[in-house]
Structures are given as C-alpha cells and as structure tokens.
Design a protein around this motif. Structure first.
Motif, short mmCIF file in Angstrom:
data_model
loop_
_atom_site.label_atom_id
_atom_site.label_comp_id
_atom_site.label_asym_id
_atom_site.label_seq_id
_atom_site.Cartn_x
_atom_site.Cartn_y
_atom_site.Cartn_z
N TYR A 146 12.73 12.60 0.13
CA TYR A 146 13.19 11.49 0.97
C TYR A 146 13.85 10.36 0.18
CZ TYR A 146 10.08 13.83 4.26
OH TYR A 146 9.46 14.78 5.06
N GLY A 147 13.85 10.46 -1.13
CA GLY A 147 14.49 9.42 -1.94
C GLY A 147 13.71 8.13 -2.02
N ILE A 148 12.43 8.16 -1.68
CA ILE A 148 11.59 6.96 -1.73
C ILE A 148 10.90 6.92 -3.09
CG2 ILE A 148 9.68 5.69 -0.67
CD1 ILE A 148 10.27 7.18 1.92
N GLU A 149 11.33 6.02 -3.93
CA GLU A 149 10.74 5.92 -5.26
C GLU A 149 10.01 4.60 -5.43
OE1 GLU A 149 13.79 6.11 -8.17
OE2 GLU A 149 14.85 4.36 -7.43
N GLN A 160 0.83 -1.21 0.00
CA GLN A 160 0.00 0.00 0.00
C GLN A 160 0.87 1.26 0.00
OE1 GLN A 160 -3.59 -0.30 0.24
NE2 GLN A 160 -3.56 1.85 -0.37
N ASP A 161 1.94 1.23 0.76
CA ASP A 161 2.79 2.42 0.90
C ASP A 161 3.73 2.61 -0.29
OD1 ASP A 161 3.88 4.66 2.41
OD2 ASP A 161 5.65 3.40 2.68
N LEU A 162 4.31 1.54 -0.78
CA LEU A 162 5.36 1.65 -1.79
C LEU A 162 4.85 1.54 -3.22
CD1 LEU A 162 8.18 -0.47 -0.08
CD2 LEU A 162 7.98 2.02 -0.19
N ILE A 163 3.67 0.94 -3.42
CA ILE A 163 3.17 0.74 -4.78
C ILE A 163 1.85 1.46 -5.02
CG2 ILE A 163 2.51 -0.99 -6.50
CD1 ILE A 163 4.27 -3.00 -5.06
N ILE A 164 0.87 1.16 -4.17
CA ILE A 164 -0.46 1.73 -4.38
C ILE A 164 -0.45 3.25 -4.26
CG2 ILE A 164 -2.85 1.73 -3.60
CD1 ILE A 164 -2.02 -0.89 -4.85
N TYR A 165 0.16 3.75 -3.20
CA TYR A 165 0.17 5.20 -2.96
C TYR A 165 0.81 5.97 -4.12
CZ TYR A 165 1.45 9.67 -0.79
OH TYR A 165 1.63 11.00 -0.53
N PRO A 166 1.99 5.59 -4.62
CA PRO A 166 2.57 6.34 -5.75
C PRO A 166 1.73 6.28 -7.01
CG PRO A 166 4.23 4.98 -4.69
CD PRO A 166 2.92 4.56 -4.13
N LEU A 167 1.03 5.16 -7.23
CA LEU A 167 0.22 5.03 -8.44
C LEU A 167 -1.07 5.83 -8.34
CD1 LEU A 167 0.67 1.23 -9.28
CD2 LEU A 167 1.73 3.19 -10.40
N GLU A 168 -1.63 5.92 -7.14
CA GLU A 168 -2.87 6.66 -6.98
C GLU A 168 -2.63 8.16 -6.83
OE1 GLU A 168 -5.85 3.35 -4.94
OE2 GLU A 168 -4.78 4.75 -3.64
N LYS A 169 -1.46 8.54 -6.27
CA LYS A 169 -1.14 9.96 -6.06
C LYS A 169 0.26 10.24 -6.60
CE LYS A 169 -4.09 10.24 -1.96
NZ LYS A 169 -4.16 10.57 -0.50
N PRO A 170 0.40 10.29 -7.91
CA PRO A 170 1.73 10.43 -8.51
C PRO A 170 2.44 11.73 -8.14
CG PRO A 170 0.01 10.67 -10.17
CD PRO A 170 -0.66 10.18 -8.93
N ASN A 171 1.70 12.83 -8.01
CA ASN A 171 2.34 14.11 -7.66
C ASN A 171 2.94 14.05 -6.27
OD1 ASN A 171 1.64 15.23 -10.14
ND2 ASN A 171 -0.32 16.01 -9.39
N ALA A 228 3.80 11.39 -4.74
CA ALA A 228 4.89 10.42 -4.77
C ALA A 228 6.17 11.04 -5.29
CB ALA A 228 4.48 9.22 -5.63
N LYS A 229 6.06 11.93 -6.29
CA LYS A 229 7.25 12.60 -6.82
C LYS A 229 7.86 13.52 -5.77
CE LYS A 229 5.86 12.55 -11.70
NZ LYS A 229 5.47 13.39 -12.87
N LEU A 230 7.01 14.20 -5.00
CA LEU A 230 7.52 15.06 -3.93
C LEU A 230 8.22 14.23 -2.87
CD1 LEU A 230 7.69 17.89 -2.69
CD2 LEU A 230 5.47 17.46 -1.60
N ARG A 231 7.64 13.09 -2.52
CA ARG A 231 8.26 12.21 -1.53
C ARG A 231 9.60 11.67 -2.04
NH1 ARG A 231 5.37 6.69 0.57
NH2 ARG A 231 5.88 6.05 -1.57
#
Length: 280
Positions: free
Chosen positions: A131-134, A111-122, A124-127
């Motif tokens: 923080y270097g979490i891609e 949920q944190d590493l895959i779902i969240y970036p796909l549902e909220k890409p903007n 995720a880019k800021l994160r």
C-alpha cells in the motif's frame, strides 16, 4: 631589567626594621602579582596546546581557571554528550500512550503510523510494499507550549521500547562561523553509530527547532551560516531512514521554521489546547 625586578627593588628599599609590616605587605603584593602573571602564562600555554591539539600543561598549584580558559579560547565544547543526551524516564513519565489524556485523534494516527510499524516491523514492511504506507522518519509536533509534545514523544519511546535521545538545540547553535553545522553533523554521526547497532530505530527528540532552523534570509549566496545549518539538517533528515533514526521535532512557532524543513516532515501533528471534556 624587567618591570618585576624594578618592583622588587623598590619593595626591598622601603623595608626598615620599624616598618616590617609595610615590607611584608609589599612582599605579599609582589607575590600575588607574580602569581597572576604566572596564571596568565599558564592560560596562554593552555590555549596554544589546545590549538595544536596536544595535551595542555596545567600547573597543579594554580587556581581552577577552566571556565576562564574556556572563555579565553572562545570555543564551544566538543563533547558530543553536551549536544545529545539519552533520555531516562522520570517517575512521572508516561509508560505508554494510554497515560496521555485527550488528543484521541492524534493518538490514533500515532498508533497506526508509528507504534504499529515499530512493534510489528514485518507486518509494516508488507503494508509498505502493498500500500506504500511507510513509517515517517521525520515527524513534526507543533502548537502552543505545555500541551503535550514532549510527553507524546516520551510515550512513544516507552511503548515501543526504543532508545530516545534529546538534542539540546540551544547548545547546537553557536555564534562562531560554521560551528552550528559542524555540531549538527557531529551529533548525527554519533547517533548513527548507536542506531545501526540497535534492533529498533533510535528516536531523536529535537525541541524548540525554531530557535535554530528559522527561515533563511533568501540571500543569493549559499555560504552564510544559517543556510549551512538548514542544509546540513536537511541532509541528515534524508539520511535518517538509512541510519535507523526517527526524528521527532517540536516547535511552538511553526511559522518561523524554514519551509524546506517543514516539507521534509512526512507527518505533521498540531497539538493544541485541550477542550472542556479533556480538561475534566
């Protein structure tokens, strides 16, 4: 004079008025033999035409010899759709991670590493910038069979509304030299064209990776087929991020995978047997 002509003369000489049925039998035998010879000529013509990359000439009255021709040619199908297939949910397919029972800790990470970036890409880019979490573009699910690796992949695709394709690793592999590596490159080229036109990343599920990407023999030469297969896939894994593809690999035999393939997996998830609470 050909053998067929001799056979025809012998058949005609044996025909007598009171032995007409024998003559008919011989005639039918000759006609059947001639048909078989014609079919072999047609098959040979098909092979030559395919080798020349031209349209094959097929006798419309001949029996269907497509499977036989395939065996005679000795080549795997060049149709990319036989290598990768778009996944269409079944009636029992999960609609989201909420439909997956158990695996709570694993689901939290997904949920944190895959779902969240796909549902909220903007976000995720800021994160990623701060923080270097891609988002991992190569994920490896491993563990005993029947414990939810495929189901988790389907749940990710359903919840994020991403197109999901499945790669048939058994068809990617080939007994012909260089054919397996060519199939991998061809499949990824096909998927890349689809993915770059999509707003969301394309999910590629590769089941039974151990059947194709086993440990290399350690030979000093890099020209052997198994090395080319692994090297080709490693190149595609590196290019997956730029090509808008997320690869989800699955294996029941983690120890058999080539170490370089495992090292490329930024997220490795062990999916084991359910405990007593999860079984209830």
């Amino acid at each position: 004079q050909t053998e067929c002509d001799t056979y025809d003369e012998e058949a005609s000489s044996k025909i007598t008025p009171d032995e007409s049925c024998v003559g008919d039998t011989l005639r039918n035998a000759y006609i059947w033999r001639e048909t078989l010879v014609d079919d072999l000529i047609i098959q040979d013509e098909v092979k030559r035409n395919l080798a020349d990359d031209s349209s094959a000439v097929i006798n419309p009255y001949a029996p269907d010899t497509s499977n036989m021709t395939q065996l005679l040619i000795g080549e795997d199908s060049d149709d990319v759709s036989s290598l990768v297939e778009k996944f269409h949910p079944y009636s029992h397919s999960p609609k989201s991670l909420d439909d997956v029972v158990g695996l709570d800790n694993i689901i939290d990470d997904i949920q944190d590493l895959i779902i969240y970036p796909l549902e909220k890409p903007n976000a995720a880019k800021l994160r990623e910038h701060e923080y270097g979490i891609e988002i991992p573009h190569f994920i490896l699910f491993y563990g005993p069979p029947g414990c939810g690796k495929t189901m988790l992949s389907e749940a990710i695709a359903a919840q994020t509304d991403c197109n999901m394709y499945k790669m048939d690793v058994s068809k990617i592999g080939s007994s012909y030299i260089n054919k397996s590596a060519i199939n991998i490159a061809k499949a990824f080229d096909y998927l890349s064209d689809i993915a770059v036109k999509s707003e969301k990343p394309l999910l590629l599920f590769m089941d039974e990776m151990d059947s194709l990407l086993t440990k290399r023999s350690g030979s000093e030469t890099s020209d052997n087929d198994e090395t080319k297969v692994v090297n080709t896939l490693l190149q595609q894994i590196v290019a997956a991020k730029d090509n808008n593809i997320i690869i989800i690999g699955a294996t029941n035999m983690y120890d058999l995978l080539d170490s370089a393939v495992k090292d490329r997996a930024k997220m490795q998830v062990y999916i084991g047997l359910p405990n007593d609470d999860e079984r209830c």
